[in-house]
Design a protein around this motif. Sequence first.
Motif, short mmCIF file in Angstrom:
data_model
loop_
_atom_site.label_atom_id
_atom_site.label_comp_id
_atom_site.label_asym_id
_atom_site.label_seq_id
_atom_site.Cartn_x
_atom_site.Cartn_y
_atom_site.Cartn_z
N ALA A 100 0.83 -1.08 -0.01
CA ALA A 100 0.18 -0.05 0.10
C ALA A 100 0.80 1.04 -0.07
CB ALA A 100 -0.99 0.12 1.38
N ILE A 101 1.87 1.46 0.79
CA ILE A 101 2.76 2.38 0.95
C ILE A 101 3.52 2.76 -0.49
CG2 ILE A 101 4.81 3.16 1.85
CD1 ILE A 101 3.99 1.69 4.61
N SER A 102 3.82 1.56 -1.22
CA SER A 102 4.62 1.75 -2.57
C SER A 102 3.64 2.50 -3.76
CB SER A 102 4.82 0.51 -3.19
OG SER A 102 3.67 -0.43 -3.60
N HIS A 103 2.21 2.50 -3.26
CA HIS A 103 1.48 3.30 -4.29
C HIS A 103 0.97 4.68 -3.81
CE1 HIS A 103 0.39 -1.14 -5.34
NE2 HIS A 103 -0.19 -0.61 -6.40
N VAL A 104 1.04 4.79 -2.33
CA VAL A 104 0.72 6.13 -1.92
C VAL A 104 1.87 7.14 -1.91
CG1 VAL A 104 -0.98 4.99 -0.49
CG2 VAL A 104 1.00 5.70 0.55
N VAL A 105 2.95 7.14 -2.06
CA VAL A 105 4.08 7.91 -2.27
C VAL A 105 4.17 8.77 -3.32
CG1 VAL A 105 5.63 6.33 -0.63
CG2 VAL A 105 5.47 6.37 -3.17
N LEU A 106 3.49 8.42 -4.44
CA LEU A 106 3.87 9.20 -5.49
C LEU A 106 2.94 10.59 -5.21
CD1 LEU A 106 4.24 9.79 -8.40
CD2 LEU A 106 1.75 8.66 -8.86
N VAL A 152 -8.92 1.10 -0.61
CA VAL A 152 -9.65 2.32 -0.86
C VAL A 152 -8.59 3.39 -0.90
CG1 VAL A 152 -10.89 3.86 -0.05
CG2 VAL A 152 -11.86 1.57 -0.03
N VAL A 153 -7.65 3.51 0.06
CA VAL A 153 -6.70 4.54 0.36
C VAL A 153 -5.60 4.55 -0.65
CG1 VAL A 153 -5.03 5.37 1.90
CG2 VAL A 153 -7.35 4.65 2.96
N PHE A 154 -4.90 3.32 -0.90
CA PHE A 154 -3.81 3.43 -1.74
C PHE A 154 -4.28 3.57 -3.38
CE2 PHE A 154 -3.55 -1.56 -1.99
CZ PHE A 154 -3.80 -1.66 -3.26
N THR A 155 -5.49 3.29 -3.70
CA THR A 155 -5.80 3.66 -5.28
C THR A 155 -6.38 4.93 -5.22
OG1 THR A 155 -8.00 2.64 -4.53
CG2 THR A 155 -6.49 1.02 -5.69
N THR A 156 -6.88 5.60 -4.23
CA THR A 156 -7.37 6.97 -4.29
C THR A 156 -6.05 7.86 -4.18
OG1 THR A 156 -9.32 6.49 -2.84
CG2 THR A 156 -8.65 8.87 -2.80
N GLY A 182 -1.93 11.28 -7.04
CA GLY A 182 -0.66 11.49 -7.65
C GLY A 182 -0.58 11.65 -9.02
N VAL A 183 -1.52 10.75 -9.72
CA VAL A 183 -1.18 10.86 -11.18
C VAL A 183 -2.04 12.13 -11.68
CG1 VAL A 183 -2.19 9.77 -13.44
CG2 VAL A 183 -1.25 8.38 -11.18
N LEU A 184 -3.10 12.62 -11.05
CA LEU A 184 -3.94 13.93 -11.42
C LEU A 184 -2.82 15.05 -11.31
CD1 LEU A 184 -7.39 13.10 -9.75
CD2 LEU A 184 -6.63 13.33 -12.12
N LEU A 185 -2.16 14.93 -9.94
CA LEU A 185 -1.39 16.13 -9.80
C LEU A 185 -0.09 16.18 -10.64
CD1 LEU A 185 -0.59 15.62 -5.92
CD2 LEU A 185 -1.97 17.65 -7.07
N GLU A 210 -0.56 15.28 -13.88
CA GLU A 210 -1.06 15.65 -15.29
C GLU A 210 -1.65 17.27 -15.32
OE1 GLU A 210 -1.05 14.17 -18.05
OE2 GLU A 210 0.10 12.38 -17.05
N GLN A 211 -1.82 17.86 -13.98
CA GLN A 211 -2.69 18.93 -13.98
C GLN A 211 -1.59 20.03 -13.71
OE1 GLN A 211 -5.81 19.78 -14.62
NE2 GLN A 211 -5.75 17.56 -15.25
N THR A 212 -0.23 19.54 -13.23
CA THR A 212 1.02 20.78 -13.03
C THR A 212 1.97 20.48 -14.11
OG1 THR A 212 2.12 19.13 -11.63
CG2 THR A 212 0.11 20.56 -10.60
N ASP A 213 2.97 21.41 -13.89
CA ASP A 213 4.07 21.44 -14.99
C ASP A 213 5.01 20.26 -14.42
OD1 ASP A 213 3.07 23.63 -16.21
OD2 ASP A 213 4.33 25.08 -14.93
N THR A 214 4.78 19.52 -13.57
CA THR A 214 5.94 18.38 -13.10
C THR A 214 5.67 17.43 -14.49
OG1 THR A 214 3.97 17.35 -11.96
CG2 THR A 214 5.56 18.72 -10.76
N SER A 215 4.69 17.26 -15.16
CA SER A 215 4.62 16.20 -16.16
C SER A 215 5.53 16.38 -17.25
CB SER A 215 3.09 16.36 -16.75
OG SER A 215 2.89 17.56 -17.23
N THR A 216 6.36 17.78 -17.39
CA THR A 216 7.15 17.95 -18.30
C THR A 216 8.42 17.89 -17.74
OG1 THR A 216 6.98 20.49 -17.91
CG2 THR A 216 5.52 19.69 -19.58
N VAL A 217 8.83 17.48 -16.53
CA VAL A 217 10.12 17.54 -15.90
C VAL A 217 10.35 15.92 -15.79
CG1 VAL A 217 11.40 17.97 -13.76
CG2 VAL A 217 9.54 19.43 -14.57
N HIS A 218 11.60 15.59 -15.71
CA HIS A 218 12.08 14.11 -15.30
C HIS A 218 11.70 13.86 -14.04
CE1 HIS A 218 13.86 10.36 -15.88
NE2 HIS A 218 14.79 10.63 -14.99
#
Length: 309
Positions: A42-48, A98-102, A107-110, A112-120
């Motif tokens: 679970a932790i491996s999914h939520v750190v993003l 419930v928690v780790f999928t949410t 994390g994925v939304l963040l 995609e919605q910020t400029d971090t998607s263009t950074v390595h």
Amino acid sequence: MSGEEFVPLSLTPLLIGTFAAIACALPGNFLVLRKQALIGDAISHVVLPGIVVAFLITGTISTWPMMLGAAGAAVVAVVLIEAIRRLGQIEPGAAMGVVFTTMFAVGVLLLEQTDTSTVHLDVEHALYGNLESLIWLDATGWSSLLDAEALSGLPPELPRIALTLVGVSLFTWLFWRPLKISTFDEGFARTVGIRTGVLGMALVITAAIAAVAAFDAVGSIIVIAMFICPPAAARMLTNRLEAQIAWSVVFAIAAAVSGYVLAGYGPLWLGGADAVSAAGMIATMSGLILAAAAMFGPCRARIGVRTSG
């Protein structure tokens, strides 16, 4: 291999892998007995989301901001898991799902919605360790262990994971009796004044800290394997918690050492030209140890009877 080769090239990766394995195996014993063994996954999914937020705040992708962000996200995750489990009165596995999928979706939304998607920006600092690269370039041999100047060039992952192991060991030692009582009889623990909710939260937070520290050094493959395999294998050898803890440490060390050696030399012994992933081989060895314990452990039949009943 001579000391001039072993110390700079293999000593620190071997120590880091071993310390990480033990640091995860110690709390893993209690998590396995409490049926919370998948907390590492679970932790491996939520750190993003924690990593993304750390980048947004600091503007860098250096190790410490990523580590702090991942640790913060892990602590938030275990708090949410416990809250959902207790308030919703559902199984721990369902609360984790419930928690780790949410949080992973957040994390994925963040991203995609910020400029971090263009950074390595990826999760290598918290999830994908490269054990083979953690070499000690300033070492010249065994004498470097007494050389202050050479010691200053140790990979930073080694003192970090060593400090984490000390902290996990101290937590286990200081709270041994309440952990033992609450793990096997939560109702009785409450009657004697043990705050089982707080203690359970402290245990999963300790596991989260160990997991995040190990992620930075060795990657999630070893972490998830070590939370489960050594404690589960040890459980099949004994019904005494003290002996189970000792066996789990032995199995963690055996898996780390044999896995690292076989990753480097196994393909050569079989006629291959390249080494394989040390993290993957260590996880494989821990799985083989668990399989052997499941087949030949003296407590396997009794465990099967209890589970089926």
